[in-house]
Design a protein around this motif. Sequence first.
Motif, PDB file in Angstrom:
ATOM      1  N   ALA A 235       0.831  -1.203   0.000  1.00 25.24           N
ATOM      2  CA  ALA A 235       0.000   0.000   0.000  1.00 25.24           C
ATOM      3  C   ALA A 235       0.865   1.252   0.000  1.00 25.24           C
ATOM      4  N   VAL A 247      -5.402   1.682  -0.193  1.00 23.53           N
ATOM      5  CA  VAL A 247      -5.584   0.465   0.588  1.00 23.53           C
ATOM      6  C   VAL A 247      -5.412  -0.718  -0.357  1.00 23.53           C
ATOM      7  N   LEU A 248      -4.576  -1.673   0.021  1.00 20.01           N
ATOM      8  CA  LEU A 248      -4.286  -2.837  -0.818  1.00 20.01           C
ATOM      9  C   LEU A 248      -4.684  -4.102  -0.075  1.00 20.01           C
ATOM     10  N   ALA A 257      -7.124  -2.865  -5.033  1.00 17.29           N
ATOM     11  CA  ALA A 257      -6.704  -1.585  -4.453  1.00 17.29           C
ATOM     12  C   ALA A 257      -7.837  -0.582  -4.559  1.00 17.29           C
TER      13      ALA A 257
END
Length: 277
Positions: A235, A247-248, A257
């Motif tokens: 991220a 946000v990953l 993502a």
Amino acid sequence: MPQVLEFSDVVVRRHGRNIVDHLDWTVSDEQRWVILGPNGAGKTTLLQLAATHEHPTSGTVHVLEEQLGRTDVFELRPRIGFSSSAMARRMPPEETVLNTVLTAAYAVLGRWNEEYEGIDERRARRVLAQWHLEHLADRTFGTLSDGEQKRVQIARAVMTDPELLLLDEPTASLDLGAREELLTLLSGFAQEPTTPAMIMVTHHVEEIPVGFTHVLLLRDGHVVAAGPIAETLTAEALTETFGQPIVLTVDAGRYAARADHNAPVAATTGDGDAQQA
């Protein structure tokens, strides 16, 4: 491990701007790389260099151990498989799918008076089956859906058993079903031991096939991060690459993502690391 690609201090300059800016990068024959970055990051330019369609302004590029500017690219190109939307636009729409793939054996677009051996046609039919296209062999290229055309392009790129396979946004413009079908095929192909080194350009982490081993993150022609995908695709690295908090998530080897709208504003320290403000 043999190096199929080596960039050393590479610069590509256009209209007073460095599209690629002093970039170093190596690719080994067993690696499968994905290149990620925003529009204008230099992704497609890197692929054009790797395909020998462009030369660097400065620095050195070695492709399959041959240095650009000191080798005959017309002898080198048959060893490279290349699939792109620009290539698709050059395909004769009236050509059959079988001939579209078969003519790769002579590096031509469109069949004229070439004589092909039986081994070539058998190879073409095996490749079509590998990419779930055998039932379309007699259809013309122009009548295919976007997803089918993408798979035909890749089948043509692998027809000559290349030592390096380059894919420029192979899932662009595809609907969800066509995208997932192609990603499944690419994932299986990437994990076969006889598959050549692969480099794929995309804008989206959701389009990274399972089995790809490395990632190169680009921004403004610079390398943000490069290395094994499990360690490098984070991220934090995506946040720096795309210029907004990301946000990953990862599930069964597939990435997703999204923007993190709740993240605090990030300040950048002198050494380039982002810290929460």
